[in-house]
Design a protein around this motif. Structure first.
Motif, mmCIF file in Angstrom:
data_model
loop_
_atom_site.group_PDB
_atom_site.id
_atom_site.type_symbol
_atom_site.label_atom_id
_atom_site.label_comp_id
_atom_site.label_asym_id
_atom_site.label_seq_id
_atom_site.Cartn_x
_atom_site.Cartn_y
_atom_site.Cartn_z
ATOM 1 N N LYS A 122 0.838 -1.193 0.000
ATOM 2 C CA LYS A 122 0.000 0.000 0.000
ATOM 3 C C LYS A 122 0.875 1.246 0.000
ATOM 4 O O LYS A 122 1.933 1.266 0.635
ATOM 5 N N GLN A 123 0.396 2.260 -0.675
ATOM 6 C CA GLN A 123 1.078 3.551 -0.692
ATOM 7 C C GLN A 123 0.522 4.374 0.456
ATOM 8 O O GLN A 123 -0.562 4.935 0.350
ATOM 9 N N ILE A 124 1.226 4.427 1.587
ATOM 10 C CA ILE A 124 0.709 5.152 2.747
ATOM 11 C C ILE A 124 1.539 6.390 3.063
ATOM 12 O O ILE A 124 1.151 7.189 3.893
ATOM 13 N N ARG A 125 2.674 6.539 2.396
ATOM 14 C CA ARG A 125 3.510 7.722 2.599
ATOM 15 C C ARG A 125 3.427 8.592 1.353
ATOM 16 O O ARG A 125 2.573 8.388 0.510
ATOM 17 N N ALA A 126 4.289 9.551 1.238
ATOM 18 C CA ALA A 126 4.284 10.463 0.090
ATOM 19 C C ALA A 126 4.444 9.678 -1.211
ATOM 20 O O ALA A 126 5.049 8.605 -1.244
ATOM 21 N N ALA A 127 3.905 10.214 -2.270
ATOM 22 C CA ALA A 127 3.906 9.522 -3.559
ATOM 23 C C ALA A 127 5.315 9.262 -4.085
ATOM 24 O O ALA A 127 5.527 8.329 -4.853
ATOM 25 N N ASP A 128 6.295 10.071 -3.665
ATOM 26 C CA ASP A 128 7.656 9.868 -4.154
ATOM 27 C C ASP A 128 8.451 8.877 -3.301
ATOM 28 O O ASP A 128 9.627 8.652 -3.529
ATOM 29 N N GLU A 129 7.786 8.261 -2.314
ATOM 30 C CA GLU A 129 8.430 7.234 -1.492
ATOM 31 C C GLU A 129 7.851 5.869 -1.845
ATOM 32 O O GLU A 129 6.765 5.762 -2.396
#
Length: 109
Positions: free
Chosen positions: A82-89
């Motif tokens: 899942k993408q739960i941090r900033a989009a560039d991380e």
């Protein structure tokens, strides 16, 4: 659902007023706009899903992963990203041991 104009937190109904529990901001309730709101009032979520006869391959992907539970020797886990941090991380990986059900997560640091 109503959100606070001051801090952005979710507000709670208190009689004829919306009250922010974070910053204390208050706003009068408007019955016309509340008519369009969706609520969970009266909704029941008591349905239990029986997964006992479902094949592991139908539940989701697994990978080689050593379970961090000291009482378990499991070396396979179901995973989900899942993408739960900033989009560039990078995405965070969530694991569930197929042996004991222990859950853990891994982030790239």
């Amino acid at each position: 659902m109503q959100f606070c104009d001051e801090c952005g937190s979710m507000m709670h109904a208190d009689g004829d007023t919306w009250v922010c529990r974070s910053c204390g901001y208050e706003e009068l309730r408007d019955s016309a706009s509340e008519g369009a709101m969706t609520t969970t009032e009266g909704q029941e979520d008591d349905d239990v899903v029986d997964m006992s006869e479902v094949e592991d391959t139908e539940i989701g992907p697994t990978t080689d992963a050593r379970c961090p539970n000291p009482d378990c020797d499991g070396e396979r886990a179901r995973y989900e990203m899942k993408q739960i941090r900033a989009a560039d991380e990078s995405e965070t990986r969530f694991f569930t041991c197929v042996e004991c059900g222990k859950k853990w997560r891994e982030d790239d640091n």
